[in-house]
Write a protein that holds these residues in place. Structure first.
Motif, PDB file in Angstrom:
ATOM      1  N   ARG A  69       0.985  -1.167  -0.044  1.00 34.20           N
ATOM      2  CA  ARG A  69       0.199   0.072   0.072  1.00 34.20           C
ATOM      3  C   ARG A  69       0.837   1.173  -0.050  1.00 34.20           C
ATOM      4  NH1 ARG A  69       0.172  -2.204   4.830  1.00 34.20           N
ATOM      5  NH2 ARG A  69       0.800  -0.762   6.739  1.00 34.20           N
ATOM      6  N   PRO A  70       0.397   2.440  -0.320  1.00 33.21           N
ATOM      7  CA  PRO A  70       1.044   3.751  -0.487  1.00 33.21           C
ATOM      8  C   PRO A  70       1.591   3.995   0.890  1.00 33.21           C
ATOM      9  CG  PRO A  70      -0.820   3.913  -1.699  1.00 33.21           C
ATOM     10  CD  PRO A  70      -1.073   2.440  -0.965  1.00 33.21           C
ATOM     11  N   THR A  75       4.522   7.026  -1.999  1.00 35.63           N
ATOM     12  CA  THR A  75       5.029   6.033  -2.991  1.00 35.63           C
ATOM     13  C   THR A  75       4.342   4.616  -2.452  1.00 35.63           C
ATOM     14  OG1 THR A  75       6.844   5.915  -1.151  1.00 35.63           O
ATOM     15  CG2 THR A  75       7.327   7.359  -3.101  1.00 35.63           C
ATOM     16  N   LYS A  76       4.641   3.493  -3.352  1.00 34.00           N
ATOM     17  CA  LYS A  76       4.214   2.185  -2.898  1.00 34.00           C
ATOM     18  C   LYS A  76       5.151   1.385  -3.563  1.00 34.00           C
ATOM     19  CE  LYS A  76       0.756   2.287  -6.924  1.00 34.00           C
ATOM     20  NZ  LYS A  76      -0.801   2.005  -7.286  1.00 34.00           N
ATOM     21  N   LEU A  77       4.836   0.128  -3.247  1.00 31.29           N
ATOM     22  CA  LEU A  77       5.966  -0.973  -3.771  1.00 31.29           C
ATOM     23  C   LEU A  77       5.823  -1.086  -5.297  1.00 31.29           C
ATOM     24  CD1 LEU A  77       7.919  -3.095  -2.990  1.00 31.29           C
ATOM     25  CD2 LEU A  77       6.018  -4.582  -2.566  1.00 31.29           C
ATOM     26  N   PHE A  78       4.889  -0.654  -5.889  1.00 30.69           N
ATOM     27  CA  PHE A  78       4.757  -1.171  -7.343  1.00 30.69           C
ATOM     28  C   PHE A  78       5.849  -0.149  -8.038  1.00 30.69           C
ATOM     29  CE2 PHE A  78       3.114   0.065 -11.472  1.00 30.69           C
ATOM     30  CZ  PHE A  78       2.950  -1.086 -12.019  1.00 30.69           C
ATOM     31  N   ASP A  79       5.733   1.095  -7.607  1.00 27.57           N
ATOM     32  CA  ASP A  79       6.687   2.375  -7.973  1.00 27.57           C
ATOM     33  C   ASP A  79       8.215   1.746  -8.083  1.00 27.57           C
ATOM     34  OD1 ASP A  79       4.329   3.767  -8.347  1.00 27.57           O
ATOM     35  OD2 ASP A  79       4.807   4.693  -6.141  1.00 27.57           O
ATOM     36  N   ALA A  80       8.522   0.947  -7.076  1.00 28.84           N
ATOM     37  CA  ALA A  80       9.953   0.493  -7.010  1.00 28.84           C
ATOM     38  C   ALA A  80      10.353  -0.730  -7.935  1.00 28.84           C
ATOM     39  CB  ALA A  80      10.223   0.032  -5.599  1.00 28.84           C
ATOM     40  N   VAL A  81       9.421  -1.328  -8.561  1.00 27.77           N
ATOM     41  CA  VAL A  81       9.610  -2.576  -9.458  1.00 27.77           C
ATOM     42  C   VAL A  81      10.639  -2.365 -10.538  1.00 27.77           C
ATOM     43  CG1 VAL A  81       8.862  -4.034 -11.133  1.00 27.77           C
ATOM     44  CG2 VAL A  81       7.406  -3.691  -9.283  1.00 27.77           C
ATOM     45  N   PRO A  82      10.718  -1.070 -11.070  1.00 29.37           N
ATOM     46  CA  PRO A  82      12.013  -0.844 -12.111  1.00 29.37           C
ATOM     47  C   PRO A  82      13.314  -0.758 -11.350  1.00 29.37           C
ATOM     48  CG  PRO A  82      10.079   0.786 -12.656  1.00 29.37           C
ATOM     49  CD  PRO A  82       9.539  -0.205 -11.298  1.00 29.37           C
ATOM     50  N   ALA A 127      -3.947  -5.826  -0.676  1.00 28.29           N
ATOM     51  CA  ALA A 127      -4.070  -6.984  -1.360  1.00 28.29           C
ATOM     52  C   ALA A 127      -3.997  -6.648  -2.763  1.00 28.29           C
ATOM     53  CB  ALA A 127      -5.175  -7.755  -1.040  1.00 28.29           C
ATOM     54  N   GLY A 128      -4.585  -5.622  -3.259  1.00 29.37           N
ATOM     55  CA  GLY A 128      -4.568  -5.164  -4.514  1.00 29.37           C
ATOM     56  C   GLY A 128      -3.253  -4.777  -4.994  1.00 29.37           C
ATOM     57  N   ALA A 129      -2.584  -3.966  -4.277  1.00 34.24           N
ATOM     58  CA  ALA A 129      -1.198  -3.238  -4.441  1.00 34.24           C
ATOM     59  C   ALA A 129      -0.272  -4.428  -4.593  1.00 34.24           C
ATOM     60  CB  ALA A 129      -0.955  -2.420  -3.401  1.00 34.24           C
TER      61      ALA A 129
END
Length: 211
Positions: A69-70, A75-82, A127-129
């Protein structure tokens, strides 16, 4: 192995940190606030690519055990994937992610846990994040070696459980016991996670662990 663990002060991260160190691995614990951690430790963020690349020099694996989650700063975990992909490419390391249970199917071919009427509304953003992160990993460049471990439905600081030294593995379907319950203790989840680090059997895969 030399491991760099982001989210070392959290429930799952702390359990993995302890388990890996007990097995003799060098684990650098990383968190925004590291006062409670033993050395080696570093204060930093997964969203700082330079820090991640510097921290993972010489590492065999990068472990991610932070919420999906944000954060307060947006920021949220998805943003760190790159950044995860960049570290894997630059350092040649493996990525291990503490995932969520919400994206698991309740039965083969059935709905995801997050889509069932019983799933608590307050847990859906988290969960969605995490489901977004899993989807991004599944589209990772071919050279990125990753694994994602979904816990059983009943897992977390609210239900720490006890160490039994045993667990069962599954794929994309929730692991349940003979009574239909789905649970795993923090210690046994950590055992399964470190077992995968030591003896890789789920390359570029999600798997789940429960009793």
């Amino acid at each position: 192995m030399r491991l760099v663990l982001f989210g070392a002060t959290g429930f799952a991260g702390g359990k993995i940190l302890r388990e890996a160190r007990q097995r003799g691995h060098e684990v650098v614990g990383v968190a925004r606030h590291v006062e409670s951690l033993a050395e080696p430790k570093e204060a930093g963020s997964l969203h700082d690519e330079k820090f991640v690349l510097d921290a993972t020099a010489g590492a065999d694996a990068l472990i991610v055990a932070i919420p999906g989650r944000p954060m307060p700063d947006g920021t949220k975990l998805f943003d760190a994937v790159p950044t995860l992909f960049a570290a894997a490419a630059r350092r040649g390391l493996r990525i291990g992610v503490v995932g969520g249970a919400g994206s698991l199917r309740v039965v083969d071919g059935g709905p995801r846990l997050i889509d069932t009427p019983e799933f608590p509304e307050e847990f859906k953003p988290e969960a969605g994040a995490h489901a977004e992160v899993l989807a991004a990993l599944q589209e990772a460049p071919a050279g990125v070696d990753w694994f994602y471990v979904s816990p059983a439905a009943n897992f977390g600081a609210h239900a720490p459980g006890e160490r039994t030294g045993s667990y069962r593995l599954g794929g994309d379907v929730l692991v349940t016991d003979a009574d239909g319950d789905s649970s795993i203790s923090g210690d046994d989840y950590a055992i399964a996670f470190v077992d995968e680090l030591e003896r890789p059997t789920h390359r570029r895969q999600r798997f789940t662990v429960g009793y």
